[in-house]
Motif scaffolding. Structure first.
Motif, PDB file in Angstrom:
ATOM      1  N   LYS A 198      -2.755   2.774  -9.636  1.00 20.01           N
ATOM      2  CA  LYS A 198      -4.003   3.374 -10.125  1.00 20.01           C
ATOM      3  C   LYS A 198      -4.359   4.600  -9.294  1.00 20.01           C
ATOM      4  O   LYS A 198      -4.741   5.643  -9.821  1.00 20.01           O
ATOM      5  N   GLU A 199      -4.232   4.459  -7.993  1.00 21.12           N
ATOM      6  CA  GLU A 199      -4.562   5.574  -7.098  1.00 21.12           C
ATOM      7  C   GLU A 199      -3.602   6.736  -7.301  1.00 21.12           C
ATOM      8  O   GLU A 199      -4.008   7.905  -7.353  1.00 21.12           O
ATOM      9  N   GLU A 249      -8.495  -1.812   1.364  1.00 24.69           N
ATOM     10  CA  GLU A 249      -8.629  -1.072   0.102  1.00 24.69           C
ATOM     11  C   GLU A 249      -7.704  -1.602  -0.984  1.00 24.69           C
ATOM     12  O   GLU A 249      -7.976  -1.427  -2.167  1.00 24.69           O
ATOM     13  N   TYR A 250      -6.617  -2.237  -0.582  1.00 25.38           N
ATOM     14  CA  TYR A 250      -5.624  -2.696  -1.553  1.00 25.38           C
ATOM     15  C   TYR A 250      -5.563  -4.210  -1.668  1.00 25.38           C
ATOM     16  O   TYR A 250      -4.739  -4.744  -2.395  1.00 25.38           O
ATOM     17  N   THR A 272      -4.867  -5.506 -11.964  1.00 27.01           N
ATOM     18  CA  THR A 272      -5.945  -5.479 -10.965  1.00 27.01           C
ATOM     19  C   THR A 272      -7.177  -6.254 -11.425  1.00 27.01           C
ATOM     20  O   THR A 272      -8.285  -5.992 -10.957  1.00 27.01           O
ATOM     21  N   LYS A 309      -3.269  -1.520  -7.645  1.00 27.10           N
ATOM     22  CA  LYS A 309      -4.193  -0.569  -7.006  1.00 27.10           C
ATOM     23  C   LYS A 309      -3.458   0.686  -6.542  1.00 27.10           C
ATOM     24  O   LYS A 309      -3.954   1.805  -6.682  1.00 27.10           O
ATOM     25  N   LYS A 329       0.861  -1.184   0.000  1.00 27.58           N
ATOM     26  CA  LYS A 329       0.000   0.000   0.000  1.00 27.58           C
ATOM     27  C   LYS A 329       0.897   1.234   0.000  1.00 27.58           C
ATOM     28  O   LYS A 329       2.118   1.123   0.242  1.00 27.58           O
ATOM     29  N   TYR A 372      -1.833  -7.481  -7.533  1.00 27.63           N
ATOM     30  CA  TYR A 372      -3.095  -6.712  -7.492  1.00 27.63           C
ATOM     31  C   TYR A 372      -2.930  -5.471  -6.616  1.00 27.63           C
ATOM     32  O   TYR A 372      -3.321  -4.365  -7.008  1.00 27.63           O
ATOM     33  N   SER A 373      -2.355  -5.653  -5.433  1.00 24.68           N
ATOM     34  CA  SER A 373      -2.199  -4.524  -4.501  1.00 24.68           C
ATOM     35  C   SER A 373      -1.329  -3.425  -5.092  1.00 24.68           C
ATOM     36  O   SER A 373      -1.649  -2.237  -4.986  1.00 24.68           O
TER      37      SER A 373
END
Length: 594
Positions: free
Chosen positions: A270-271, A234-235, A290, A267, A195, A263-264
């Motif tokens: 992307k954020e 969230e992640y 993701t 994310k 994260k 995936y994390s």
């Protein structure tokens, strides 16, 4: 960029028999500046996580600054990190357990910087004009860590980072973290809590992956993995979240693997990039990273790193391309249609030259019977031949149309990507085939058919026909090749290599002969006005009286048009050379920002 909920979850379930129940709380009493613990003097509190507090401390015996992580003695983070000697993973120097207090003290490398979570929040909180920049990222890091001076050995790294566009900077950070994850995965370690808060960035732009507190070793027993699995919701990948909600987590924990960390990280990127317009390639890569289905994601973090590196290369390559011209602008939305329409312009001009010159010059010496045959050839043979070759052209384009309209396959199916590129680079050559078969056979067919059906044709008329058709071939082949190659290299090629690891290396193979062809056909266009002048001199003696004026107009228009076309071809050739060299330039080495 939106508000984040950074709460970290631990699995709440009945522990397996003999398993150790983990408390989910950090040490409540914070250590103050000046306090001593073991061989360390606390300088200040750096941060608090769900399971530990981190301090800046002075290691007395070695007289160095370290990051001291103090937590309850619950896991194996110290042993996990000790085995992960990677340039982008925070290093562990030592660890010690204080048994009477149930405390684990981990002595770690102190990264003088800030975490990505704080950086993005700060950048989002401060109003700015225009898109964020890599330079702005470093300014925030400097403010957060109060670092204002830099040693000479990192100034170059800082300047290199500042030179990047924001998208490039985030992709570079993602690439380095992906390489760190790949290193950990190859040693059977899953991070499981990737994260923004666990990605540290130094004041000169170097990223580090930290906090392996909830990581698991995939070779551990199922009960141990169940006790340790955690993360930030969230992640979390869907399969990781499912472990927390399923009444039978034992059935699901084995499905949490490397794609969960991928995936994390997807994310996170992307954020980080949600406030800027990103390239299509970056969108495709992050969508794949993701994907809800683990099987649809990159299966190795190293593959994600390669794809991110390829996206950076695309951004850098496009930046070195020449400014867009009319051809590239009109080819953006419908590139295949543009290939046909732009290629048709020189073909049409070549047809006008052939029909006008032959009807006014070569046909002037025909008998009525020969003139009738000539008209029939123009009426039936030439259109039929052009129609047949148009079908060949359409078939050539159709081979790449389905692949161009389904770009997702480029990220998941290397064989399709390779085939698509092979078909794409053939397109300008197919244009040459169409031009050659459309004009050079006429040099033989027209005189032969007129001679056969209309009677013996004068040698001078046969030569004039052949020269005019050869001139038409020069016009059609040279200009159409340059235009087709311009559209392929400027507008299409990068679409067919999005997500690849080293675009430069691919371009060296795919476009190995392109520069040679460009030089050759640029040179050919220089012969068009010269060739037209020679033809005119050979034919000029046949005109007298009023015909002389028409002849002069024809000569001037062809030579003038050819000369103007020469300047166009020189410009096209220069732009193509710049584009191809940009595509083939030596690539970004692993780990570099340039």
């Amino acid at each position: 960029m939106g508000k984040r909920n950074t709460s970290t979850l631990k699995k709440r379930h009945r522990p397996a028999k003999g398993a150790k129940r983990h408390a989910a709380a950090p040490i409540r009493a914070l250590l103050g500046p000046g306090q001593k613990i073991l061989d360390f003097v606390i300088l200040r509190h750096l941060g608090k996580g769900a399971f530990a507090d981190v301090y800046l401390a002075q290691e007395v015996s070695l007289d160095r600054l370290v990051a001291l992580k103090v937590s309850r003695d619950l896991g194996e983070e110290d042993r996990t990190l000790a085995g992960l000697e990677h340039d982008s993973i925070v290093k562990v120097y030592s660890s010690e357990r204080i048994a009477r207090k149930g405390i684990l003290v981990i002595n770690m490398q102190y990264i003088e910087g800030a975490n990505l979570d704080g950086i993005l929040k700060q950048m989002n909180a401060v109003p700015r004009a225009g898109d964020p920049t890599a330079s702005g990222v470093l300014e925030v890091v400097r403010d957060l860590c109060q670092k204002n001076s830099f040693s000479p050995d990192v100034i170059a790294e800082r300047e290199a980072f500042k030179s990047l566009a924001f998208e490039e900077a985030m992709l570079w950070i993602g690439e380095q973290i992906a390489l760190a994850l790949d290193f950990a995965h190859e040693r059977d370690i899953l991070h499981l809590d990737v994260k923004p808060a666990n990605i540290l960035l130094t004041a000169h732009g170097k990223p580090y992956l930290s906090d392996f507190n909830v990581s698991i070793n995939t070779k551990q027993t199922l009960s141990t993995s169940l006790e340790r699995i955690g993360g930030t919701i969230e992640y979390m990948a869907p399969e990781q979240q499912a472990v927390f909600t399923n009444p039978n987590p034992e059935e699901l924990v084995g499905k949490v693997g490397r794609p969960a960390d991928i995936y994390s990280l997807g994310k996170v990127l992307k954020e980080a990039l949600q406030s800027v317009n990103i390239s299509q390639g970056t969108k495709w890569v992050l969508e794949r990273a993701t994907a809800a289905d683990p099987a649809a994601r990159f299966q190795r973090a190293g593959e994600l790193a390669q794809a991110l590196r390829g996206c950076r290369q695309v951004i850098r390559i496009v930046r070195t391309f020449p400014a867009e011209d009319l051809i590239s602008k009109t080819s953006q939305k419908r590139p295949l249609l543009a290939l046909t329409l732009w290629g048709a312009i020189p073909q049409t001009f070549a047809t006008l030259v052939a029909v006008f010159y032959n009807s006014k010059i070569a046909a002037s010496s025909f008998t009525p019977e020969q003139a009738a045959v000539f008209r029939q050839l123009n009426l039936y043979f030439l259109p039929a031949l052009q129609s047949l070759l148009t079908m060949v052209w359409v078939v050539a384009l159709y081979k790449i149309l389905p692949l161009l309209s389904s770009p997702d396959c480029f990220l998941s199916e290397p064989a399709k990507r390779k085939r698509a590129r092979e078909e794409l680079v053939k397109v300008p050559r197919w244009g040459l085939v169409v031009s050659t078969l459309g004009w050079l056979p006429c040099i033989v067919v027209y005189p032969a058919m007129i001679h056969l059906l209309g009677g013996p044709i004068p040698l001078t008329a046969a030569i004039q026909l052949g020269l005019c058709f050869f001139l038409s071939w020069l016009i059609a082949s040279s200009y159409s090749y340059l235009v087709h190659q311009k559209i392929v290299c400027h507008n299409l090629y990068l679409r067919f290599v999005e997500g690849e690891a080293d675009i430069h290396e691919l371009a060296m193979k795919d476009l190995v002969k392109t520069l040679g062809y460009v030089k050759f056909f640029s040179l050919l266009t220089g012969f068009i006005p010269l060739f037209a002048a020679v033809i005119s001199l050979l034919m000029g003696a046949e005109f007298s009286g009023a015909g002389v004026t028409l002849f002069k107009v024809m000569v001037c228009s062809l030579i003038g048009g050819g000369s103007a076309g020469l300047f166009v071809s020189i410009g096209l050739g220069q732009k193509l050379t710049t584009i191809v060299l940009a595509l083939q330039r030596s690539g970004i080495r692993r780990g570099e920002r340039d």
